[in-house]
Design a protein around this motif. Structure first.
Motif, PDB file in Angstrom:
ATOM      1  N   SER A 173       0.865  -1.180   0.000  1.00 39.13           N
ATOM      2  CA  SER A 173       0.000   0.000   0.000  1.00 39.13           C
ATOM      3  C   SER A 173       0.894   1.219   0.000  1.00 39.13           C
ATOM      4  CB  SER A 173      -0.920  -0.001   1.228  1.00 39.13           C
ATOM      5  OG  SER A 173      -0.153   0.125   2.410  1.00 39.13           O
ATOM      6  N   ASP A 174       0.385   2.314  -0.563  1.00 37.41           N
ATOM      7  CA  ASP A 174       1.206   3.504  -0.791  1.00 37.41           C
ATOM      8  C   ASP A 174       0.400   4.736  -0.397  1.00 37.41           C
ATOM      9  OD1 ASP A 174       2.462   5.769  -2.143  1.00 37.41           O
ATOM     10  OD2 ASP A 174       3.573   4.320  -3.370  1.00 37.41           O
ATOM     11  N   THR A 175       0.864   5.429   0.636  1.00 39.23           N
ATOM     12  CA  THR A 175       0.190   6.633   1.113  1.00 39.23           C
ATOM     13  C   THR A 175       1.015   7.876   0.791  1.00 39.23           C
ATOM     14  OG1 THR A 175      -0.739   5.284   2.884  1.00 39.23           O
ATOM     15  CG2 THR A 175      -0.888   7.659   3.180  1.00 39.23           C
ATOM     16  N   GLY A 176       2.349   7.689   0.745  1.00 41.40           N
ATOM     17  CA  GLY A 176       3.230   8.816   0.398  1.00 41.40           C
ATOM     18  C   GLY A 176       4.452   8.348  -0.378  1.00 41.40           C
ATOM     19  N   GLY A 177       4.474   7.068  -0.733  1.00 39.94           N
ATOM     20  CA  GLY A 177       5.624   6.513  -1.448  1.00 39.94           C
ATOM     21  C   GLY A 177       5.934   5.098  -0.996  1.00 39.94           C
ATOM     22  N   SER A 178       5.042   4.536  -0.192  1.00 38.82           N
ATOM     23  CA  SER A 178       5.297   3.260   0.495  1.00 38.82           C
ATOM     24  C   SER A 178       5.356   2.044  -0.418  1.00 38.82           C
ATOM     25  CB  SER A 178       4.237   3.017   1.574  1.00 38.82           C
ATOM     26  OG  SER A 178       4.576   3.708   2.748  1.00 38.82           O
ATOM     27  N   ILE A 179       4.979   2.177  -1.689  1.00 42.83           N
ATOM     28  CA  ILE A 179       5.253   1.112  -2.659  1.00 42.83           C
ATOM     29  C   ILE A 179       6.499   1.487  -3.467  1.00 42.83           C
ATOM     30  CG2 ILE A 179       4.470   0.020  -4.813  1.00 42.83           C
ATOM     31  CD1 ILE A 179       1.618   0.083  -3.686  1.00 42.83           C
ATOM     32  N   ARG A 180       6.552   2.736  -3.916  1.00 42.26           N
ATOM     33  CA  ARG A 180       7.573   3.120  -4.894  1.00 42.26           C
ATOM     34  C   ARG A 180       8.974   3.209  -4.300  1.00 42.26           C
ATOM     35  NH1 ARG A 180       4.534   8.237  -6.005  1.00 42.26           N
ATOM     36  NH2 ARG A 180       3.514   7.584  -4.078  1.00 42.26           N
ATOM     37  N   GLN A 181       9.109   3.760  -3.096  1.00 37.54           N
ATOM     38  CA  GLN A 181      10.448   3.879  -2.498  1.00 37.54           C
ATOM     39  C   GLN A 181      11.051   2.507  -2.183  1.00 37.54           C
ATOM     40  OE1 GLN A 181      11.130   3.381   0.922  1.00 37.54           O
ATOM     41  NE2 GLN A 181      12.712   4.824   1.578  1.00 37.54           N
ATOM     42  N   PRO A 182      10.322   1.567  -1.563  1.00 37.02           N
ATOM     43  CA  PRO A 182      10.914   0.235  -1.375  1.00 37.02           C
ATOM     44  C   PRO A 182      11.159  -0.496  -2.702  1.00 37.02           C
ATOM     45  CG  PRO A 182       8.669   0.306  -0.475  1.00 37.02           C
ATOM     46  CD  PRO A 182       9.053   1.704  -0.815  1.00 37.02           C
ATOM     47  N   ALA A 183      10.323  -0.250  -3.721  1.00 40.77           N
ATOM     48  CA  ALA A 183      10.576  -0.856  -5.037  1.00 40.77           C
ATOM     49  C   ALA A 183      11.939  -0.380  -5.543  1.00 40.77           C
ATOM     50  CB  ALA A 183       9.470  -0.478  -6.026  1.00 40.77           C
ATOM     51  N   ALA A 184      12.205   0.923  -5.402  1.00 42.57           N
ATOM     52  CA  ALA A 184      13.494   1.469  -5.846  1.00 42.57           C
ATOM     53  C   ALA A 184      14.638   0.868  -5.025  1.00 42.57           C
ATOM     54  CB  ALA A 184      13.492   2.991  -5.717  1.00 42.57           C
ATOM     55  N   PHE A 185      14.450   0.774  -3.714  1.00 49.20           N
ATOM     56  CA  PHE A 185      15.511   0.274  -2.831  1.00 49.20           C
ATOM     57  C   PHE A 185      15.808  -1.212  -3.071  1.00 49.20           C
ATOM     58  CE2 PHE A 185      15.708   3.416   1.019  1.00 49.20           C
ATOM     59  CZ  PHE A 185      15.932   4.461   0.137  1.00 49.20           C
ATOM     60  N   CYS A 186      14.819  -1.966  -3.512  1.00 45.93           N
ATOM     61  CA  CYS A 186      15.000  -3.410  -3.691  1.00 45.93           C
ATOM     62  C   CYS A 186      15.160  -3.809  -5.156  1.00 45.93           C
ATOM     63  CB  CYS A 186      13.832  -4.173  -3.068  1.00 45.93           C
ATOM     64  SG  CYS A 186      13.788  -4.074  -1.272  1.00 45.93           S
ATOM     65  N   GLY A 187      15.116  -2.845  -6.071  1.00 51.44           N
ATOM     66  CA  GLY A 187      15.350  -3.175  -7.474  1.00 51.44           C
ATOM     67  C   GLY A 187      14.227  -3.949  -8.135  1.00 51.44           C
ATOM     68  N   VAL A 188      12.973  -3.625  -7.787  1.00 55.23           N
ATOM     69  CA  VAL A 188      11.825  -4.248  -8.444  1.00 55.23           C
ATOM     70  C   VAL A 188      10.876  -3.151  -8.929  1.00 55.23           C
ATOM     71  CG1 VAL A 188      11.969  -6.358  -7.068  1.00 55.23           C
ATOM     72  CG2 VAL A 188      10.501  -4.487  -6.286  1.00 55.23           C
ATOM     73  N   LEU A 189       9.858  -3.550  -9.681  1.00 58.87           N
ATOM     74  CA  LEU A 189       8.889  -2.567 -10.143  1.00 58.87           C
ATOM     75  C   LEU A 189       7.755  -2.467  -9.132  1.00 58.87           C
ATOM     76  CD1 LEU A 189       7.744  -1.884 -13.673  1.00 58.87           C
ATOM     77  CD2 LEU A 189       5.959  -2.284 -12.000  1.00 58.87           C
ATOM     78  N   GLY A 190       7.345  -1.243  -8.833  1.00 63.09           N
ATOM     79  CA  GLY A 190       6.210  -1.053  -7.930  1.00 63.09           C
ATOM     80  C   GLY A 190       5.364   0.099  -8.427  1.00 63.09           C
ATOM     81  N   ILE A 191       4.047  -0.100  -8.438  1.00 57.92           N
ATOM     82  CA  ILE A 191       3.154   0.961  -8.934  1.00 57.92           C
ATOM     83  C   ILE A 191       2.051   1.278  -7.938  1.00 57.92           C
ATOM     84  CG2 ILE A 191       1.839  -0.748 -10.311  1.00 57.92           C
ATOM     85  CD1 ILE A 191       1.253   1.643 -12.283  1.00 57.92           C
ATOM     86  N   LYS A 192       1.847   2.573  -7.742  1.00 59.13           N
ATOM     87  CA  LYS A 192       0.686   3.073  -7.001  1.00 59.13           C
ATOM     88  C   LYS A 192      -0.317   3.565  -8.031  1.00 59.13           C
ATOM     89  CE  LYS A 192      -0.418   7.329  -5.920  1.00 59.13           C
ATOM     90  NZ  LYS A 192      -1.878   7.466  -6.009  1.00 59.13           N
ATOM     91  N   PRO A 193      -1.490   2.948  -8.108  1.00 61.33           N
ATOM     92  CA  PRO A 193      -2.459   3.377  -9.117  1.00 61.33           C
ATOM     93  C   PRO A 193      -3.131   4.708  -8.760  1.00 61.33           C
ATOM     94  CG  PRO A 193      -3.178   1.355  -7.982  1.00 61.33           C
ATOM     95  CD  PRO A 193      -1.925   1.790  -7.329  1.00 61.33           C
ATOM     96  N   THR A 194      -3.921   5.190  -9.698  1.00 60.71           N
ATOM     97  CA  THR A 194      -4.741   6.372  -9.472  1.00 60.71           C
ATOM     98  C   THR A 194      -5.639   6.149  -8.257  1.00 60.71           C
ATOM     99  OG1 THR A 194      -4.887   6.511 -11.877  1.00 60.71           O
ATOM    100  CG2 THR A 194      -6.339   7.979 -10.622  1.00 60.71           C
ATOM    101  N   TYR A 195      -5.835   7.178  -7.449  1.00 59.62           N
ATOM    102  CA  TYR A 195      -6.752   7.055  -6.325  1.00 59.62           C
ATOM    103  C   TYR A 195      -8.131   6.673  -6.857  1.00 59.62           C
ATOM    104  CZ  TYR A 195      -9.162   7.926  -1.968  1.00 59.62           C
ATOM    105  OH  TYR A 195      -9.907   7.768  -0.826  1.00 59.62           O
ATOM    106  N   GLY A 196      -8.687   5.588  -6.352  1.00 61.55           N
ATOM    107  CA  GLY A 196      -9.995   5.130  -6.816  1.00 61.55           C
ATOM    108  C   GLY A 196      -9.918   3.962  -7.783  1.00 61.55           C
ATOM    109  N   ARG A 197      -8.720   3.614  -8.235  1.00 67.89           N
ATOM    110  CA  ARG A 197      -8.593   2.502  -9.183  1.00 67.89           C
ATOM    111  C   ARG A 197      -8.855   1.161  -8.478  1.00 67.89           C
ATOM    112  NH1 ARG A 197      -8.861   1.958 -14.546  1.00 67.89           N
ATOM    113  NH2 ARG A 197      -7.048   3.199 -15.139  1.00 67.89           N
ATOM    114  N   ILE A 198      -8.319   1.021  -7.265  1.00 65.22           N
ATOM    115  CA  ILE A 198      -8.430  -0.256  -6.552  1.00 65.22           C
ATOM    116  C   ILE A 198      -9.119  -0.021  -5.211  1.00 65.22           C
ATOM    117  CG2 ILE A 198      -7.095  -2.091  -5.416  1.00 65.22           C
ATOM    118  CD1 ILE A 198      -5.098  -1.892  -7.647  1.00 65.22           C
ATOM    119  N   SER A 199     -10.036  -0.884  -4.896  1.00 65.05           N
ATOM    120  CA  SER A 199     -10.777  -0.779  -3.645  1.00 65.05           C
ATOM    121  C   SER A 199      -9.836  -0.861  -2.443  1.00 65.05           C
ATOM    122  CB  SER A 199     -11.794  -1.912  -3.557  1.00 65.05           C
ATOM    123  OG  SER A 199     -12.321  -1.981  -2.245  1.00 65.05           O
TER     124      SER A 199
END
Lengths: 499, 97
Positions: A173-199
């Motif tokens: 889950s990503d509130t301020g970068g909580s998917i994207r920053q660890p994705a960068a740190f661990c060398g994987v892809l991580g995406i936070k969708p548009t607000y409202g895309r996923i329940s």
């Protein structure tokens, strides 16, 4: 990320359908790898003891009826702030001690209904508040690339699980970068969708107007399929969109690098950015230009206030959301409290960790009588300017490129003494949440120390498909080596740094 | 702005958090540092700027259909203390009142 069976979701489906391997074999492989490496990486907080049984049942169903989804039998892990019926949900907090979920998050339920197998639930900063997993009540996770470094956070366990090959896909889950920053740190892809895309139903709420669920994966096409599977209207989350999640597949197929206008906020490549990350990002810009993308200068004048706004809006919402943890209905309660008030106060003091308490107090202050206008209301006004800046920028470009993190993965303890310096690790990612925009981090190789570097793409609302296609182009330019992880002492394979 | 110890105690009371003496001292310093940082917002000209409202869409409403509500046992299954069909908490009213 690599495993002996498949290198992508599509390949998994092909191998499964041609009986190259059984679902049970795949599940057993990931489960035993997790059991072997988890003691040193501390990535999973709980494992699904029923996973192998489920795999066997799915094999039987496959033999009878075949499979109608690539996710049929696909092993995944989920962040431990997502509920799954019958399993503990800890949010890495002592206050949820003993809590067993009695419902399943919509995002997870949709993957399960397609046949996915949840292997385990992953570590996080307590209630998703942090950038390193050091705020977990169960100890931090290790970065598979270097065990002296943090995996990022708050979804650090989910990112590290995919990087270390414990699961091919995980949810965070990503509130301020909580998917994207660890994705960068661990060398994987991580995406936070548009607000409202996923329940968000079944995601334990931190900041309801900013939280979104998203996947970690080794490839953009796997992330795309996960978003399509999880997306769409849900009557349990009134902010979910009516839009067809299938639009992401169509956009993915239609995107060409040579027609793409990449917005560059030049100021974000300047002061405050680690030089080795800058170097990688400048190389990337050149490479994208070589593929026919065109750079468009953009200015996001109010993004400089992103951290300020975030730590008022997110903490205000958190102070309200976390009031439900009171020792009455579930979880931990102090022994023999003198009276009701004492029970609330002592349960919350003993149950919450330092960062969570700090944010509850800050948010309560920002909403309190006499300060609401000066803090909360003002932050909401600046937030509207941040959103307006982005909407204006997207008149002239298709996506905006920035670094994901200002620094490489930092060492344990490096920032724990200074909350503000930890907050600043989210400086590039936080504005996408404030503006409700989709954004992803994609690996662009390693820095001089052999640590992963991420590039960050932000797009206009509902542009996940296009962002993921651009990430796929970028991934093709930067084939990632794999971290070599051993039980007991994770080590890193030669950095493969290309200068 | 800087928060005093009594400011922190006031906010802690509003937050239903019992803080130890040591926590109050430390948190007063930490929150003051964060507030001084976020006060950078004061330099933005906000005259005539509306506050962010989140979604511009009309509020979505759930269909008005009768559904099964939670069973008592379901709702109480995680309770630290219960008494029959109720959550049990320490006494609120004194005896005889």
């Amino acid at each position: 990320m690599s495993n002996p069976f498949f290198s992508s979701l599509a390949e998994f489906a092909k191998g499964r359908d041609s009986r190259k391997f059984t679902i049970e074999e795949v599940a057993r492989y990931f489960m035993s790898r997790t059991e072997q490496l988890n003691p040193s990486l501390n990535v999973c907080l709980s494992l699904n003891e029923n996973a192998i049984n489920r795999a066997r049942q799915l094999d039987a169903r496959l033999a009878r009826n075949g499979a109608d989804s690539p996710f049929f039998g696909y092993p995944i892990m989920i962040k431990d702030n997502l509920e799954m019926e019958g399993f503990p949900t800890t949010c890495a907090s002592k206050i949820l001690e003993g809590y067993i979920s009695r419902r399943t998050a919509t995002s997870v339920a949709r993957l399960l209904s397609l046949g996915a197998i949840v292997l385990g639930k992953t570590n996080l900063d307590e209630f998703a508040m942090g950038s390193s997993t050091e705020n977990s009540a169960f100890g931090p996770s290790k970065n598979p690339w270097n065990p002296t470094r943090v995996p990022g956070g708050s979804s650090g366990g989910s990112a590290a699980a995919v990087a270390a090959g414990l699961a091919p896909l995980s949810l965070g889950s990503d509130t301020g970068g909580s998917i994207r920053q660890p994705a960068a740190f661990c060398g994987v892809l991580g995406i936070k969708p548009t607000y409202g895309r996923i329940s968000r139903s079944g995601l334990v709420a931190f900041s309801s107007s900013l939280d979104q669920i998203g996947p970690f994966s080794g490839s953009a096409s796997d992330a795309l399929e996960a978003l399509v599977a999880m997306g769409g209207r849900d009557s349990l989350d009134m902010t979910t969109t009516e839009r067809d999640p299938g639009e992401m597949r169509r956009d993915f197929a239609a995107t060409r690098m040579e027609e793409t206008q990449i917005g560059i906020p030049e100021v974000l490549f300047g002061e405050g950015l680690d030089p080795s990350i800058r170097k990688r990002l400048l190389e990337l810009r050149e490479a994208l230009g070589g593929k026919g993308a065109r750079e468009v200068p953009v200015t996001l004048p109010h993004s400089a206030y992103g951290i300020n706004v975030y730590y008022l809006v997110a903490t205000s919402e958190a102070s309200s959301n976390l009031s439900r943890f009171d020792g009455v209905r579930y979880g931990f309660r102090v022994k023999n409290p003198a009276d009701l008030r004492t029970m609330y106060e002592e349960t919350r003091d003993a149950g919450f960790g330092d960062e969570v308490k700090r944010r509850i107090l800050l948010g309560t202050f920002a909403l309190s009588a006499g300060y609401q206008e000066a803090f909360y209301r003002k932050a909401r006004k600046v937030q509207s300017l941040i959103r307006k800046d982005f909407m204006e920028a997207f008149q002239h470009c298709d996506a905006i490129l920035t670094p994901t993190s200002p620094t490489p993965p930092f060492a344990f303890g490096e920032k724990t003494g200074d909350p503000l310096s930890m907050y600043l690790s989210d400086v590039y990612t936080i504005t996408a949440n404030l503006a409700g925009l989709p954004a992803l981090s994609v690996p662009v190789g390693l820095d001089g120390q052999g640590l992963p570097v991420g590039a960050h793409l932000i797009g206009p609302p509902w542009s996940e498909g296009r962002l993921l296609k651009l990430a796929e182009f970028i991934s093709a330019l930067y084939p990632m080596p794999l971290p070599e992880v051993h039980a007991g002492h994770p080590t890193v394979k030669g950095p493969g740094d290309r200068g | 702005m800087n928060l005093s110890k009594s400011d922190v105690l006031h906010v802690a009371r509003l937050s239903a958090l019992a803080l130890s003496e040591a926590e109050v001292d430390r948190i007063a310093g930490e929150l003051s540092a964060i507030l001084n940082y976020v006060e950078g917002l004061s330099s933005v000209d906000l005259s005539g700027i509306p506050a962010e409202e989140g979604s511009r869409l009309p509020t979505a409403l759930a269909e008005d259909l009768p559904v099964q509500s939670l069973s008592t046992d379901w709702a109480l299954a995680g309770a630290p203390d219960r008494s029959g069909p109720f959550f049990q908490v320490p006494r609120i009213l004194e005896e005889g009142r």
